[in-house]
Design a protein around this motif. Structure first.
Motif, short mmCIF file in Angstrom:
data_model
loop_
_atom_site.label_atom_id
_atom_site.label_comp_id
_atom_site.label_asym_id
_atom_site.label_seq_id
_atom_site.Cartn_x
_atom_site.Cartn_y
_atom_site.Cartn_z
N ALA A 163 0.83 -1.18 0.01
CA ALA A 163 0.09 -0.15 -0.02
C ALA A 163 0.74 1.46 0.07
N ALA A 164 1.99 1.22 0.75
CA ALA A 164 2.85 2.37 0.75
C ALA A 164 3.45 2.82 -0.57
N LYS A 165 3.94 1.43 -1.14
CA LYS A 165 4.43 1.68 -2.35
C LYS A 165 3.51 2.38 -3.45
N LYS A 166 2.21 1.65 -3.38
CA LYS A 166 1.28 2.17 -4.32
C LYS A 166 0.91 3.73 -4.21
N ASN A 167 1.00 4.26 -2.83
CA ASN A 167 0.72 5.64 -2.45
C ASN A 167 1.78 6.46 -3.33
N LEU A 168 2.94 5.80 -3.06
CA LEU A 168 4.12 6.54 -3.71
C LEU A 168 4.02 6.63 -5.17
N SER A 169 3.43 5.41 -5.72
CA SER A 169 3.35 5.61 -7.21
C SER A 169 2.26 6.62 -7.54
N TYR A 170 1.31 6.78 -6.65
CA TYR A 170 0.11 7.62 -6.88
C TYR A 170 0.65 9.24 -7.00
N SER A 171 1.75 9.57 -6.46
CA SER A 171 2.52 10.85 -6.19
C SER A 171 2.74 11.28 -7.56
N VAL A 172 3.07 10.32 -8.47
CA VAL A 172 3.27 10.89 -10.03
C VAL A 172 2.01 10.49 -11.02
N ILE A 173 1.58 11.44 -11.42
CA ILE A 173 0.30 11.22 -12.27
C ILE A 173 0.64 11.22 -13.58
N THR A 174 0.17 10.22 -14.57
CA THR A 174 0.50 10.24 -15.67
C THR A 174 -0.71 10.26 -16.39
N ALA A 175 -0.66 10.31 -17.74
CA ALA A 175 -1.69 10.21 -18.69
C ALA A 175 -2.39 8.93 -18.92
N PRO A 176 -3.66 8.79 -18.79
CA PRO A 176 -4.12 7.48 -19.11
C PRO A 176 -4.36 7.23 -20.65
N VAL A 177 -4.45 8.40 -21.18
CA VAL A 177 -4.65 8.10 -22.73
C VAL A 177 -3.84 9.36 -23.14
N SER A 178 -3.77 9.22 -24.72
CA SER A 178 -3.24 10.41 -25.54
C SER A 178 -3.92 11.47 -25.52
N GLY A 179 -3.72 12.72 -25.65
CA GLY A 179 -4.76 13.82 -25.82
C GLY A 179 -4.08 15.34 -25.67
N ILE A 180 -5.19 15.96 -25.67
CA ILE A 180 -4.75 17.56 -25.10
C ILE A 180 -4.99 17.88 -23.75
N VAL A 181 -4.01 18.62 -23.12
CA VAL A 181 -4.19 19.09 -21.63
C VAL A 181 -5.36 20.12 -21.60
N GLY A 182 -6.24 20.02 -20.77
CA GLY A 182 -7.13 21.07 -20.61
C GLY A 182 -6.75 22.27 -19.74
N THR A 183 -7.60 22.98 -19.07
CA THR A 183 -7.15 24.12 -18.10
C THR A 183 -6.56 23.28 -16.81
N ILE A 184 -5.54 24.12 -16.33
CA ILE A 184 -4.91 23.49 -15.24
C ILE A 184 -5.07 24.78 -14.17
N ASP A 185 -5.86 24.56 -13.27
CA ASP A 185 -6.12 25.72 -12.26
C ASP A 185 -5.30 25.63 -11.10
N ASN A 186 -4.78 24.45 -10.71
CA ASN A 186 -3.91 24.28 -9.41
C ASN A 186 -2.62 24.21 -9.96
N LYS A 187 -1.73 25.13 -9.11
CA LYS A 187 -0.32 25.33 -9.72
C LYS A 187 0.68 24.55 -8.50
N GLU A 188 1.97 24.68 -8.69
CA GLU A 188 2.77 23.98 -7.78
C GLU A 188 2.49 24.69 -6.39
N GLY A 189 2.61 23.91 -5.42
CA GLY A 189 2.24 24.31 -4.16
C GLY A 189 1.17 24.21 -3.51
N SER A 190 -0.06 24.01 -4.49
CA SER A 190 -1.30 23.75 -4.11
C SER A 190 -1.45 22.34 -3.46
#
Length: 372
Positions: A163-190
């Motif tokens: 579970a701890a390793k899984k949570n660590l892997s969740y810290s890196v969010i990857t694209a599940p599909v190819s596509g175009i990124v939409g609006t990003i409201d949350n910036k670094e530090g949020s």
């Protein structure tokens, strides 16, 4: 006597000179009062009408990107509108506490494994003593139970590590599909959590145009119910997308579905047309019009401006003998492109139809001067 004859001749000549200009002026006045109006001669031809339906565009697969853990964003790896590939890193969440949890879980596994080893040794020794009748069966059973408990604790520790390793892997969010990124409201530090929408990733390889068809449109497509929706879709021609700037998109599309349920609030059914988007020109959120063509063979077509309506009946003016016009009732096809009508009855090839001044100056039995 000669003087009298000359006077009579002079009076006749004078009268003729007066009458001739008066007649000429009357003819000129009548000619000036005859309106010169545009006409067309109708004939049978293959016609194509286009109907436009307001549409909104979405990617074939719009995926909401949300974190699966709570933490602070340490890095935003993409920009809004960027094209990304499946598996590409989008966001990174603070990993310090997560790595510490993994280290702690690994230590717990090591301790649990040592306890299993000790319990295993005790159980093995007690088994030898039991076989030699040195200890009782309950004493041996106690050591066996201790071994089972140690193994259970080891399994729990291993699960916690997973579970701890899984949570660590969740810290890196990857694209599940190819596509175009939409609006990003949350910036670094949020601070983000599973309820936070980080962005929407639009898979825009194919774009889906959503539009509505009213009951009249559906009846026309299904030939008043003589064919099913699926049959109508199969026989539909390719459609065109007119973009918001009025230009037409270069790739033709195809209608793939029409809802079988009419929304009672709007009186319309939702339809979807799919357009290929190899260059990524179209984006989710774009608007436009889906243009549906209708083909007619040997049809009589006249401009809509050449008609007028009385009590839900259409009429037009046809040029007859002596350049007189008379009104003729006509019936038209349900489909039109906003500019022309397909006439199904009331006119025949060769009829001359007035296209100017309808509803303003043209009346029955009026004499006009036709112009083409």
């Amino acid at each position: 006597m000669k003087i009298r004859k000359l006077s009579a001749f002079s009076l006749s000549l004078t009268a003729a000179m007066i009458i001739l200009p008066a007649c000429k002026g009357k003819n000129q006045q009548q000619e000036a009062q005859t309106p010169e109006l545009a006409v067309i001669t109708v004939g049978e031809e293959d016609a194509k009408l286009e109907s436009g339906f307001p549409a909104s565009l979405r990617g074939e697969n719009d995926v909401e990107i949300r974190p699966q853990i709570t933490g602070f964003l340490t890095k935003v790896n993409v920009e809004e509108g960027q094209k990304v590939s499946k598996g590409q890193v989008l966001f990174t969440i603070d990993q310090v506490s997560l790595r510490a949890a993994v280290d702690a879980a690994q230590a717990a596994v090591a301790v649990a494994q040592a306890n299993v080893n000790t319990a295993q040794t005790n159980a093995n020794n007690n088994k030898v003593l039991l076989d030699k009748n040195i200890i009782s069966a309950p004493a041996y059973q106690t050591s066996a139970d201790a071994l089972n408990a140690a193994k259970a604790q080891l399994n729990q520790a291993v699960a916690n590590l997973t579970a701890a390793k899984k949570n660590l892997s969740y810290s890196v969010i990857t694209a599940p599909v190819s596509g175009i990124v939409g609006t990003i409201d949350n910036k670094e530090g949020s601070l983000v959590s599973p309820s936070t929408l980080l962005t929407i990733l639009s898979n825009n390889t194919d774009m889906r145009a959503y539009f509505s068809l009213n009951e009249k449109d559906l009846l026309a497509m299904t030939n008043n119910g003589e064919r099913t929706i699926d049959q109508a879709i199969a026989q539909m021609p390719e459609v065109t997308l007119q973009m918001a700037n009025g230009e037409r998109y270069g790739q033709p599309g195809k209608i793939v579905s029409i809802s079988g349920v009419i929304d009672p609030a709007t009186g319309a059914a939702q339809a979807i047309a799919v357009f290929p988007n190899p260059d990524g020109m179209l984006r989710s959120g774009n608007t436009g019009q889906v243009i549906i063509p209708s083909m007619y063979q040997n049809a009589i077509m006249i401009p809509q401006k050449a008609t007028y309506e009385i009590q839900d009946m259409k009429f037009c003016y046809v040029l007859g003998d002596s350049s007189k016009v008379h009104s003729v009732p006509i019936t038209i096809s349900n489909e039109n492109d906003g500019v022309n009508y397909i006439v199904t009855s009331g006119l025949k090839p060769g009829d001359v139809v007035v296209t100017e001044g309808i509803g303003i100056s043209v009346k029955d039995d009026m004499v006009i001067k036709p112009k083409k």
